[in-house]
Design an enzyme around this catalytic site. Structure first.
Site, mmCIF file in Angstrom:
data_model
loop_
_atom_site.group_PDB
_atom_site.id
_atom_site.type_symbol
_atom_site.label_atom_id
_atom_site.label_comp_id
_atom_site.label_asym_id
_atom_site.label_seq_id
_atom_site.Cartn_x
_atom_site.Cartn_y
_atom_site.Cartn_z
ATOM 1 C CD GLU A 1 -2.758 1.351 2.397
ATOM 2 O OE1 GLU A 1 -2.684 0.530 3.319
ATOM 3 O OE2 GLU A 1 -3.561 2.309 2.377
ATOM 4 N NE ARG B 1 4.523 -7.869 10.448
ATOM 5 C CZ ARG B 1 3.752 -7.290 9.536
ATOM 6 N NH1 ARG B 1 2.733 -7.922 9.024
ATOM 7 N NH2 ARG B 1 4.002 -6.050 9.150
ATOM 8 C CE LYS C 1 3.041 0.131 4.866
ATOM 9 N NZ LYS C 1 2.515 0.058 3.501
#
Ligand code: ATP
Ligand code: MG
Length: 563
Positions: A37, A263, A273
């Site tokens: 994104e 992850r 982020k």
């Protein structure tokens, strides 16, 4: 990590793909995608996903798309799109002509939504966000059906169209899938597909005021692109039945499968982020590409190479359970790569003047010094030597403790590539008592680095000729956080920031060959560490170097102990 005979990586995801190839599940096709994104700069966690998706595509002669997963107008921008493009390319991967945007699928997704309504599988719900939460139930209790669940198809179609036309304010209606409020999987309890958000999107502008949710948009974007293996992180495991539900109900042509992996978490840094954006916005770092940031752009500016990052990603592998990788491993991969590729030069970070009393004034010798001890192809350069030198202040001690073998009064050391020198006297600042200069003598017979009489010295130190050296600024970067787990340690991560993570040395001296140093190029400063020419602030007039990594390899120590 288990080493197999083959040099190709192997893991549970590749095992699934091998099986699918055998059963011809996708006619032998492998199509992956990296779907960021664009609401922040890519970080080392993304690098893991990039290496995995592009790596698998390359290994099985498939394709990997780069897709901007831009379904939320809040916080997305072209700046981030450009950063993603630059970083994926820099890491060495190629999506060829397949750069896609989920925002290009808005109309298609909308048509799919209409289709679900017509099938009686979606409805417009007018509960508030709070009410929806209350109706959802808990892990132990089933949810309650929305009172709007049985609106007619006509009513739903009419309301969705009016939502799209901008008739209603944010939060008044949502479109939900009609699945099962009693499902043990909360994700399946009539999940939201669309919400109203009257915000301008960086690509579609004001064309839309309803935006699709991730769960609805992602599976269909994958399907539209003909993705076969949709690899994502573990937190989406519960969403997999929903991923499949949309694809099954809509009977789409391509039915990709979602596969989850753990992850990357890395010690001494953060990977969110949102938190990274906070560091940037509060100016706790100097932008997204601050060399202390775990972003790809920060690492690039710091001097990390794509090869080192790829090697790190390969070494950590992929697994199905979460873990924290030691930052020392990443630094080890960087050292391993730079050890091969970085030319070695001499630089003095904290200069101390040395005058060689018995060396003729005005005389200059040039020493031919190889750039690399093993790789002769890297060539050599001439390093001037003269009567006045700089050495690192750390290499002299007035009252040396037992294990200090370098220079002190009355002691002899070897100058790298050059003569033996002996310190005769330390000159002090009368007022402060600080040593400001060393008076030394040299032995002209030791030009080869060895004494004809066989006498030995205990240390070799680096130096530059005072007359010829170039001034430089050196930025000593260290880990951004003092603690291994900055997010769990303190409620406010900023309390764990290391105030000493950046030290700027403004009066360094580097050998004159560095005049030719190009922006971004990497060096080993002998005995000091690996450094790169800062790509932003360095110029012909004012050299600026960033410390990429020190020479001390904590990881090698750990693994040696383990042996
Ligand atoms: P957000 O909180 O905004 O969703 P995100 O880190 O998931 O952040 P995306 O842009 O959605 O960001 O991530 C793009 C891809 O990278 C996703 O497929 C995601 O699974 C993967 N990814 C993100 N963070 C990591 C990580 N730490 N390790 C491995 N893969 C990651
Ligand atoms: Mg995400």
């Amino acid at each position: 990590m288990v080493q197999t005979n083959s040099s190709l990586p192997s893991d549970f995801i590749r095992d699934i793909i091998e099986d699918d190839m055998k059963t011809n599940k996708y006619q032998g096709r492998v199509a992956t995608r990296f779907p960021p994104e664009p609401n922040g700069y890519p970080h080392i966690g993304h690098a893991k996903s990039i290496c995995l998706n592009f790596g698998i595509a390359a290994q099985y002669r498939g394709t990997c798309n780069l897709r901007m997963d831009d379904t939320d107008p809040t916080g997305e921008s072209m700046e981030y799109v450009n950063a993603i493009i630059r970083d994926v390319k820099w890491l060495g991967f190629d999506w060829e002509e397949r750069l896609y945007y989920a925002s290009d699928y808005y109309e298609k997704l909308y048509q799919y939504a209409l289709q679900l309504i017509k099938m009686g599988k979606a409805f417009v719900c007018s509960l508030s966000a709070d009410e929806i939460r209350q109706y959802r139930g808990t892990f132990t209790e089933p949810g309650k059906e929305s009172p709007y669940r049985n609106r007619t198809i006509e009513e739903n179609l009419d309301l969705l169209e009016r939502m799209r036309a901008g008739e209603f304010p944010d939060g008044t209606h949502v479109l939900r899938a009609k699945i099962d409020m009693a499902s043990p999987n909360i994700t399946m309890r009539d999940p939201v597909m669309y919400r109203i958000k009257k915000e301008t999107h960086y690509r579609t502008g004001d064309a839309w005021c309803i935006y699709p949710m991730y769960d609805f948009a992602h599976c269909l974007s994958d399907s539209i692109e003909g993705i076969t293996h949709s690899i994502c992180t573990l937190e989406f495991e519960n969403n997999r039945p929903l991923y499949d539900w949309f694809l099954d109900e809509l009977e789409v042509e391509h039915q990709p499968q979602q596969i989850e992996f753990a992850r990357l978490n890395l010690s001494y840094t953060i990977m969110s982020k949102r938190k990274l954006l906070e560091l940037v916005e509060r100016k706790l770092v100097n932008g997204w590409d601050d060399p202390r940031m775990p972003t790809i752009s920060g690492m690039r500016r710091r001097g990390y190479t794509p090869e080192a990052i790829r090697s790190f990603c390969e070494r950590i592998g992929v697994a199905k359970n979460d873990s924290i990788v030691d930052m020392a491993l990443l630094e080890h991969c960087v050292r391993e790569d730079l050890n091969e590729r970085a030319p070695r030069v001499m630089a003095v970070l904290r200069p101390l003047r040395v005058v060689i009393d018995n060396y003729p004034e005005g005389r200059v010798e040039e020493f031919e010094c190889p750039y690399h001890p093993k790789n002769t192809a890297m060539g050599s350069r001439k390093v001037p030597f003269s009567r006045e030198l700089y050495i690192d202040a750390d290499d002299f001690m007035e009252n040396p403790p037992k294990k200090f073998y370098r220079l002190s009064t009355g002691r002899e050391v070897r100058l790298r590539y050059g003569y033996f020198i002996k310190c005769v006297r330390a000159v002090k600042n009368e007022r402060t008592g600080e040593v400001v200069e060393l008076r030394c003598t040299y032995d002209p017979e030791t030009r080869s680095g060895f004494a004809p009489d066989g006498r030995k010295v205990d240390a070799t130190i680096h130096w530059v000729s005072a007359l010829h050296a170039l001034p430089a600024q050196v930025r000593l970067y260290d880990r951004l956080f003092r603690v291994a787990d900055p997010l769990t340690k303190e409620s406010d991560m900023t309390l764990s920031l290391d105030p000493k993570s950046l030290e700027i040395l403004r009066s360094c001296q580097v050998e004159p060959s560095m005049a030719a140093a190009i922006s971004g190029s990497l060096y080993q400063f002998e005995r000091v560490g690996y450094f790169c020419v800062d790509s932003v602030d360095s110029s012909d007039k004012a050299l600026v170097f960033n410390r990429t990594v020190t020479l001390r390899d904590a990881w090698a120590k750990i693994t040696e102990k383990g042996k």
